[in-house]
Design an enzyme around this catalytic site. Sequence first.
Site, mmCIF file in Angstrom:
data_model
loop_
_atom_site.group_PDB
_atom_site.id
_atom_site.type_symbol
_atom_site.label_atom_id
_atom_site.label_comp_id
_atom_site.label_asym_id
_atom_site.label_seq_id
_atom_site.Cartn_x
_atom_site.Cartn_y
_atom_site.Cartn_z
ATOM 1 N NE ARG A 53 -51.671 76.840 -50.013
ATOM 2 C CZ ARG A 53 -51.011 76.988 -48.871
ATOM 3 N NH1 ARG A 53 -51.693 77.144 -47.732
ATOM 4 N NH2 ARG A 53 -49.695 76.981 -48.833
ATOM 5 C CG ASP A 110 -52.432 81.146 -42.969
ATOM 6 O OD1 ASP A 110 -51.984 81.033 -44.124
ATOM 7 O OD2 ASP A 110 -52.182 80.328 -42.075
ATOM 8 C CG ASP A 166 -55.451 76.324 -43.082
ATOM 9 O OD1 ASP A 166 -55.827 76.728 -44.204
ATOM 10 O OD2 ASP A 166 -54.306 76.536 -42.634
#
Length: 385
Positions: A253, A198, A202
């Site tokens: 990102r 993923d 995060d």
Amino acid sequence: MGNAHGHRNKHRHDPRPPNVAFPNKFVPQQAHIPHDHHSHAPPDPASSTRDGRAMGSLPYAHVDSALRSLAGQAEGFGRSAVGGLRGPLYRVTTLADDGPGSLRDGCRRKEPLWIVFEVPGTIHLSSYLNVSSYKTIDGRGQRIKITGKGLRLKESEHVIICNLEFEGGRGPDVDGIQIKPNSKHIWIDRCSLRDYEDGLIDITRQSTDITISRCHFSAHDKTILIGADPSHIEDRCIRVTIHHCFFDGTRQRHPRVRFAKVHLYNNYTRNWGIYAVCASVESQIFSHCNIYEAGQKKLAFKYLTEKAADKEVAGTGHIRSEGDLFMAGTQSGLMTDKAKHCVFHPSEYYPTWTVEPPTDSLKQVLQHCTGWQSVPLPVDHGVAA
């Protein structure tokens, strides 16, 4: 391109010791440059050049002088992170996933600990490794790779993660470092992160006051996510600093942001696959003296429109760019009409930071001096009385 120079702010009291210089301008320092970024051999401490080229500088030149010199020394929003400063040493003596002497055993303990490694190698995690509050995971002196799963900071505070490698995490929702919920005062420094299922890092669900510095990101798609989704309006509290990092061909990102305030400075982002930085719902991104070097995809800044759960109308975020360098035909994509008035200035939150012009010298330094480094474990002088 804007003005490629640092700013000098009105100054508030800086709690750092007076012999440590952290003005938000260029600070000449000798760069630590190993001969081979992936070599186990220690670097030549007398060398500050590679292939005869003069190198630039990095902050934190003093933090390897003693083991606990890291504590409380981060620049930016994570500057208060002390990790396990007040705790004893915990020595990792096995690469096993769990059990006595393992990293997991140290991280689950409730008391403050400064965790060091006595063995090099790979730790294969079968499940997320939860890191409790007041921990320093200090990879200096060894080469430690985390694989399988990642680290999770869940309702944790005062955590420092230094000089580790993360590679090959597999499984749904598996991030290299997952910071959620309600974690704060976090510093991630000199880590190499690549190839997770993923995200690599995060930061969501009200986690805040975080600095990511001198990290190397590669071989990955969704690199750093800040802010969970438009329904999590509580993420308006998130504040993150990312500086002196190398985003090396990662797809997107760098970061993607919802709601949060994010300060980016002296990072080098190259050859992205979709965009470099994305501003979504209510985000405020201050991009300061970074280097953006496009490959096939030329657009550096992307804006996405989303509707916050407590609003009637959808909106995007804002990016303020000062002193950034856009190379190789990079198109900034800036929407500049309101950014100056809608984006915070870092001096509202911290008085000083180390920034230099986005030059070729800085680019060379960031390619060689980010991520895991072959540095010795400093001497521990113990816990101050």
